[in-house]
Design an enzyme around this catalytic site. Structure first.
Site, PDB file in Angstrom:
ATOM      1  N   SER B 190       0.800  -1.217   0.000  1.00  0.00           N
ATOM      2  CA  SER B 190       0.000   0.000   0.000  1.00  0.00           C
ATOM      3  C   SER B 190       0.838   1.274   0.000  1.00  0.00           C
ATOM      4  O   SER B 190       0.398   2.300  -0.491  1.00  0.00           O
ATOM      5  CB  SER B 190      -0.945  -0.004   1.196  1.00  0.00           C
ATOM      6  OG  SER B 190      -0.221  -0.202   2.392  1.00  0.00           O
ATOM      7  N   HIS B 218      -5.327  -3.996  -1.917  1.00  0.00           N
ATOM      8  CA  HIS B 218      -5.053  -2.947  -2.914  1.00  0.00           C
ATOM      9  C   HIS B 218      -4.957  -3.535  -4.315  1.00  0.00           C
ATOM     10  O   HIS B 218      -4.219  -3.016  -5.147  1.00  0.00           O
ATOM     11  CB  HIS B 218      -3.787  -2.183  -2.550  1.00  0.00           C
ATOM     12  CG  HIS B 218      -3.952  -1.303  -1.355  1.00  0.00           C
ATOM     13  ND1 HIS B 218      -4.454  -0.017  -1.444  1.00  0.00           N
ATOM     14  CD2 HIS B 218      -3.723  -1.542  -0.043  1.00  0.00           C
ATOM     15  CE1 HIS B 218      -4.495   0.509  -0.223  1.00  0.00           C
ATOM     16  NE2 HIS B 218      -4.075  -0.393   0.639  1.00  0.00           N
ATOM     17  N   LYS B 249     -12.285  -0.555  -0.242  1.00  0.00           N
ATOM     18  CA  LYS B 249     -11.453   0.230  -1.172  1.00  0.00           C
ATOM     19  C   LYS B 249     -12.092   0.207  -2.565  1.00  0.00           C
ATOM     20  O   LYS B 249     -13.050   0.926  -2.804  1.00  0.00           O
ATOM     21  CB  LYS B 249     -10.015  -0.312  -1.156  1.00  0.00           C
ATOM     22  CG  LYS B 249      -9.398  -0.263   0.247  1.00  0.00           C
ATOM     23  CD  LYS B 249      -7.922  -0.526   0.246  1.00  0.00           C
ATOM     24  CE  LYS B 249      -7.392  -0.841   1.638  1.00  0.00           C
ATOM     25  NZ  LYS B 249      -7.510   0.269   2.602  1.00  0.00           N
TER      26      LYS B 249
HETATM   27  C1  LIG Z   1      -3.191  -4.022   2.900  1.00  0.00           C
HETATM   28  C2  LIG Z   1      -4.372  -3.687   3.744  1.00  0.00           C
HETATM   29  N1  LIG Z   1      -4.987  -4.660   4.433  1.00  0.00           N
HETATM   30  C3  LIG Z   1      -6.057  -4.398   5.221  1.00  0.00           C
HETATM   31  C4  LIG Z   1      -6.580  -3.131   5.346  1.00  0.00           C
HETATM   32  C5  LIG Z   1      -7.755  -2.901   6.247  1.00  0.00           C
HETATM   33  O1  LIG Z   1      -8.926  -2.880   5.503  1.00  0.00           O
HETATM   34  P1  LIG Z   1     -10.327  -2.559   6.211  1.00  0.00           P
HETATM   35  O2  LIG Z   1     -10.548  -1.109   6.027  1.00  0.00           O
HETATM   36  O3  LIG Z   1     -11.300  -3.408   5.498  1.00  0.00           O
HETATM   37  O4  LIG Z   1     -10.201  -2.958   7.641  1.00  0.00           O
HETATM   38  C6  LIG Z   1      -5.987  -2.087   4.648  1.00  0.00           C
HETATM   39  C7  LIG Z   1      -6.534  -0.726   4.789  1.00  0.00           C
HETATM   40  O5  LIG Z   1      -5.892   0.232   5.065  1.00  0.00           O
HETATM   41  C8  LIG Z   1      -4.853  -2.361   3.829  1.00  0.00           C
HETATM   42  O6  LIG Z   1      -4.242  -1.378   3.177  1.00  0.00           O
END
Ligand SMILES: Cc1ncc(COP(=O)(O)O)c(C=O)c1O
Lengths: 81, 415
Positions: B190, B218, B249
């Site tokens: 990310s 992502h 997202k």
């Molecule tokens: C790689 C990754 N995993 C998990 C999450 C968490 O997602 P959620 O908003 O569904 O908890 C994010 C969000 O920032 C992320 O970038």
């Protein structure tokens, strides 16, 4: 016999430094300095245990004890003696 | 004990410490629906400003898509607002199961279980499927929510250098004595926008009998020819043992996440994963929206194709202007500035030009790696990107960082 602290230093450089030109000494703070995260300590612990045929009890493997090459060396010496 | 003055003073001091360190986070209030064009109140109390959003995870531009909004309305009408129960008591509707089936099909896995968020999926999955006889070997740049999941699990944990396959192989050898080994990575990272080498990782996992875990938050919906994710792009569709991803997202952006993969692992999550057992799942209105999103994406690749074109256009524009970018081809495009203060100043100046893009610096990224992370969307039109490029170039000139190397920027501004 190889100096323990040189063995540790070499392992830390090989295992944790991302940048070839980064330099560290026996006293560089590794964990509090952000070079080694406390998570990645486990491979160092396993390496030392295998190399010196010791077992480092979890309560001794604290982030403080693993913070510099010198403190790690002291810990290994304490356990092997 | 009451919250007395001494206790309050202690907390005040802690908050001041965060401010002094220059890492105090503030929210900017958006008064419109999420989209390429938004109206923002910042600083709080100031009048509304129309800006172009360059930092949303709204990769496919579906967050406020009329068909998704309509599907959500229909879901609200037919399935109500809330469940007032966790899944296994009386909190499962037909549409929750339908969504699990559709996600399974979309990701090419065996089964799927929904979680309130991907944060919860990552927090719950490892503890549910591993014990202290096992080892988790994770890339050093995985997302914070995975780190939390690893912390909650009694299995041993080790790391490998970011995307370094020979280091990973060494770790697989070092831990050969463990009962189960799980290799853990993000699909698309990310902060840097680079892609995990899933083809090589699958090969290593097969060689050393390890399972492979990929957080594709992502990537799901737009990476790979039909948008199935990083495994599609890397040619290993169907070969990932555990995928976690988010609906917060690209897939409409509301909320929710899942664990998708080998059916026995998913079943164990249903029996043991604590965020699934002890927290309400995704609300019916959101489930209805995500179902529509998956329909849209299964019918046509138009949106991810547009995103790919926009991304290429944006990367080319910034590169030709002389910015230092992180290499890659995903819609996460970090403009490297190295110095934390510089990234904040440029972010503020861009905002004055009507461009909303945020600076990231330590501790979110490594020291000396400060950047502005731009994120491209299929909701952007070329005129948005042109306007943003003009602003970046204007501000880039102001700070004299165009056509400068990393070294030169560091010499001018320090680390
Ligand atoms: C790689 C990754 N995993 C998990 C999450 C968490 O997602 P959620 O908003 O569904 O908890 C994010 C969000 O920032 C992320 O970038």
């Amino acid at each position: 016999m190889e100096e323990i602290r040189d063995v540790v230093l070499e392992y830390v450089i090989e295992e944790y430094l991302e940048d070839e030109d980064e330099e560290i000494s026996y006293e560089t703070p590794l964990i509090s300095g952000g070079i080694v995260d406390s998570f990645s300590m486990v491979s160092l612990k396993r390496f030392l245990e295998a190399k010196y045929k010791i077992s480092i009890p979890d309560e001794k493997a604290s982030p403080e004890a693993f913070d510099t090459v010198n403190s790690i060396t002291a810990l290994v010496k304490e356990i092997t003696s | 004990m009451s919250f007395n003055e001494k206790i309050r003073a202690m907390y005040v001091e802690q908050i001041e410490g965060i401010k002094d360190a220059g890492i105090f986070k503030q929210e900017r209030l958006i008064h419109s629906a999420q989209a390429a064009d938004i109206e923002v109140e910042f600083p709080t109390g100031s009048s509304l400003k129309k800006v172009i959003n360059m930092c949303a995870n709204n990769y496919l531009g579906l967050s406020s898509h009329p068909e998704v909004v309509k599907a959500a309305h229909d879901g609200l009408d037919t399935r109500g607002y809330g469940m007032s129960s966790v899944r296994f008591i009386c909190g499962t509707q037909d549409i929750h199961k339908e969504l699990e089936r559709k996600v399974t099909e979309f990701l090419g896995t065996e089964d799927t279980i929904l979680f309130p968020s991907c944060m919860d999926a990552n927090a719950g999955v490892f503890e549910a499927i591993l014990t202290d006889e096992d080892v988790m070997i994770s890339d050093r740049l995985v997302h914070a929510s995975i780190i939390d999941g690893i912390r909650l699990c009694s299995a041993m944990h080790d790391t490998f250098k970011h995307s370094n396959m020979s280091h990973l192989e060494k770790k697989l050898q070092l831990h050969a004595d463990k009962r189960l080994k799980v290799v853990i990575t993000d699909g698309v990272f990310s902060m840097d926008g680079d892609t995990a080498k899933l083809d090589e990782m699958v090969a290593l996992c097969e060689k050393y009998d390890a399972m492979l875990f990929v957080d594709d938050s992502h990537a799901t919906g737009f990476i790979g020819k039909t948008g199935r994710g990083t495994h599609e792009k890397c040619g290993v569709f169907g070969k990932i043992d555990i995928i976690t991803t988010t609906f917060g997202k690209a897939l409409g952006g509301a909320s929710g996440g899942c664990v998708s993969g080998r059916k026995e692992l998913v079943e164990l999550c249903r029996q043991k994963a604590r965020p699934y057992l002890f927290s309400n799942t995704i609300a019916p209105v959101v489930v209805s929206g995500v179902l529509k999103v998956l329909d849209i994406l299964s019918e046509s690749t138009e949106r991810r194709d547009k995103l790919e074109k926009n991304t290429a256009y944006w990367r080319k524009g910034l590169t030709e202007a002389g910015f230092v970018l992180k290499d890659g081809d995903t819609p996460i495009v970090p403009v490297m500035l190295f110095n934390a203060k510089l990234s904040q100043n440029i972010s503020n100046d861009l905002y004055d030009e009507g461009i909303y893009a945020i600076g990231f610096f330590f501790p979110v990224v490594a020291k000396g790696q400060a950047r502005i992370r731009t994120q491209i969307s299929a909701g952007h039109e070329i005129h948005h990107l042109d306007k943003a490029l003009d602003a970046f170039i204007k501000i880039g000139k102001k700070y004299d960082i165009l056509s400068k190397t990393k070294q030169e920027i560091i010499e001018m501004y320090g680390l």
